[in-house]
Design an enzyme around this catalytic site. Sequence first.
Site, PDB file in Angstrom:
ATOM      1  N   CYS A   1     -23.293  -7.201 -18.086  1.00  0.00           N
ATOM      2  CA  CYS A   1     -22.045  -7.401 -17.348  1.00  0.00           C
ATOM      3  C   CYS A   1     -20.973  -6.468 -17.891  1.00  0.00           C
ATOM      4  O   CYS A   1     -20.802  -6.334 -19.106  1.00  0.00           O
ATOM      5  CB  CYS A   1     -21.542  -8.830 -17.509  1.00  0.00           C
ATOM      6  SG  CYS A   1     -22.547 -10.071 -16.692  1.00  0.00           S
TER       7      CYS A   1
ATOM      8  N   CYS B   1     -28.141  -9.367 -15.483  1.00  0.00           N
ATOM      9  CA  CYS B   1     -27.549  -9.021 -16.781  1.00  0.00           C
ATOM     10  C   CYS B   1     -28.512  -9.388 -17.898  1.00  0.00           C
ATOM     11  O   CYS B   1     -29.056 -10.505 -17.936  1.00  0.00           O
ATOM     12  CB  CYS B   1     -26.221  -9.752 -16.955  1.00  0.00           C
ATOM     13  SG  CYS B   1     -25.520  -9.574 -18.620  1.00  0.00           S
TER      14      CYS B   1
ATOM     15  N   GLY C   1       0.796  -1.226   0.000  1.00  0.00           N
ATOM     16  CA  GLY C   1       0.000   0.000   0.000  1.00  0.00           C
ATOM     17  C   GLY C   1       0.826   1.272   0.000  1.00  0.00           C
ATOM     18  O   GLY C   1       0.279   2.363  -0.156  1.00  0.00           O
TER      19      GLY C   1
ATOM     20  N   CYS D   1     -26.593 -12.411 -19.950  1.00  0.00           N
ATOM     21  CA  CYS D   1     -26.293 -13.725 -19.377  1.00  0.00           C
ATOM     22  C   CYS D   1     -27.124 -14.025 -18.140  1.00  0.00           C
ATOM     23  O   CYS D   1     -27.088 -15.134 -17.618  1.00  0.00           O
ATOM     24  CB  CYS D   1     -24.803 -13.847 -19.046  1.00  0.00           C
ATOM     25  SG  CYS D   1     -24.306 -12.955 -17.555  1.00  0.00           S
TER      26      CYS D   1
ATOM     27  N   CYS E   1     -19.214 -12.655 -19.033  1.00  0.00           N
ATOM     28  CA  CYS E   1     -20.569 -12.663 -19.584  1.00  0.00           C
ATOM     29  C   CYS E   1     -20.640 -13.656 -20.758  1.00  0.00           C
ATOM     30  O   CYS E   1     -21.544 -14.492 -20.830  1.00  0.00           O
ATOM     31  CB  CYS E   1     -20.944 -11.259 -20.047  1.00  0.00           C
ATOM     32  SG  CYS E   1     -22.689 -11.051 -20.410  1.00  0.00           S
TER      33      CYS E   1
END
Lengths: 274, 256, 228
Positions: free
Chosen positions: A264, A239, A30, A242, A270
């Site tokens: 998606c 979605c 980080g 899908c 997807c």
Amino acid sequence: MIAGYNFGYLDEATKRMIRRALPKAVAIPGHQIPFGAREMPLPYGWGTGGIQVTASILGPDDVLKVIDQGADDTTNAVSIRRFFHRVAGVATTERTAEATIIQTRHRIPETPLRAGQILVYQVPMPEPLFKLEPRVAETTRLHALADYGLMQVKLYEDIAAQGEVATSYNHPVMVNHRYLMSPSPIPAFDNPKMHRNAGLQLFGAGREKRIYAVPPWTDVRSLDFEDHPFRPVRAPHACALCGSEESYLDEVITDDAGGRMHVCSDTHYCGGRQ
Amino acid sequence: MSPLLQAQGLHLRFGAVRALDDVAIEIWPGEVVAIVGESGSGKSSLLRVLAGQARADAGQVLYRDAAGAEHSILDASDAALRRLMRADWGFVHQNARDALRMEVSAGGNVGERLMAAGQRHYGDIRAQAARWLERVEMDPARIDETPRNFSGGMQQRLQIARTLVTNPRLVFMDEPTGGLDVSVQARLLDLIRGLVADLDLAVLLVTHDIAAARLLAHRIVVMRAGRVVEHGLTDRVLDDPQHPYTQLLVSSVLAA
Amino acid sequence: MIMLRTQGLSKDFRLHLQGGITIPVLRDVELTVRAGECVALAGPSGAGKSTLMRCLYGNYGVGGGAIWLRHQGAMFDIAAADARTMREVRGQTLGYVSQFLRVIPRIAALDIVAEPMRGDRADARARAAALLTRLNMPQRLHGLPPATFSGGEQQRVNLARGFAAQYPVLLLDEPTASLDAANAEVVIGLIEEAKAAGAAIIGIFHDAPVRDRVADRLFEVQPIYEAV
């Protein structure tokens, strides 16, 4: 692979410089490590930092996937993929599971990473405090002292003004309980995927000349309040292509009569479900 | 009992100017000490050195924390000083704008120190901020307004709320009523006096306002040209000043 | 039991702004006050009675000599005490009722009276209210800041504050100066009660009949005329 370029476009001295920065970044999860970013053959904001990190870690046997907002088929993704194919001759793929290196802009793939995979983020602004404290010397000091009350003030202000934390993307995280980090502008929906991820996550900011990292299995906690816990937000739809009710969705305008659909954002995910 | 803060042999020069010339001072728990003197007397330099914001050329400043551990302020790291400033100390600046975040709401300004101290409950932080706004005589309904909407006196009261919300043990105040209208000053002094007494705070107050010192301080330290020329009980220093400079200072004040 | 004794106490004022002239006010003051005794300071106006009183309270520094005060069970020279110790002495042992109340803005009379009392706050306020009532201060004034009170009302607030904390040694500077006969009578009662409770009281009483009733003896403060 085209002649006249070094493998992976960058010269070896630059790669060595970046490869020295990367272990530091991994060793201090980080924490932003400065590096001497080079001019790349694309404009700032198009992934110059991510490309340099990818170029430095890429080997002839790697399989590269590039996504932009989750999609493999957008201009930025296609261009970068084609670029590396030409300057390094590496295999490319759209399948998350097959890739060894995935360069991404603004998303984490829906398919979980496995150990050994590397996710390279393109980062426009690495400093999570920059909107709150414009002085770089002061933000450096705040990181050194882990003095992050200011970031919490920002979340406080969001809740006071809007009743909830308003950051739906780029929601700041604490890495390894020590450093405050910008997750690059991924949707808050993706934040939980950073936590104890099996893959190595590398972040490159070309214009700001910073590299940072989240090593595998590292704790990544999204900032929040006890009484306003962090919630990954997802549009409440399935979605349209899908039918997934778990994936992150983009809203697509389909005509100029108000027609719209949710699909998606991860095109490979997807496609695999259709 | 032992002093909270103890300084000895402080020297500080700016070129040819002696800002501090062998200054010693101590402050005990629950004590309000006023440092008075005119501009250039070294009183602000002294405050900055004691609070670790400036280094002295020579001397020692010792702070004793709640656990009894001593900290040498002149040798303390930035990190150690910041920890003190966050947890044990408060600093009230003459200009509230130097201390407040002007883009952040009143509640966020007061809550920042709580959050820096690790508090993570929004409702609690907000409730404490609202209570403190009331305590400094501001309307808690204005908790979401930014300081830009507030008058100078209100900004100063907001700064005081922001400073005291974490119950510091020692508060440094640098001319807290300077630059305000006289009527606003009186009300603010009054507010500070009440809060200091209620919270049993130790306060080191720099002021050139003798009336403010008389109202707030238990003890007075009179400075001139970088030296402490007289110190003692507030009423004794003001009613029976010994040093020529103190006599001049006291005689220059119009009795109200 | 001796509560307060001065030894060779002297006080000069040195006026630096007037060419550094020195005005002697007190010379070799030897004053002894015992528990349960009220001593009235006497002497012509300007002899230094008020100055002596202020020296005893520590409001004025002394030029020479000692002020022994029984504080926490032992005799203690407060002329040499530092500021912090002096605050403690004033908080526990030594009370002072000046002629004029130093008004603190926005503080109610009741709280001014209760402030020096130690212990439970509710008890302190109840006792403060009782004292104010005894001094004929109507209840409606208790909650108001005394800034707008008359001179006599302010003095009664001051007296209530001085007597409330039951100091072992109490200094009274003209306690009945702005009071009518009825209130002066209350003050006489308070002084007698304090004496009976063992307090040592030193007072300046302009009012001879009051002085004659409360004082056990007079202490003459001698004026000094020669400039040094």
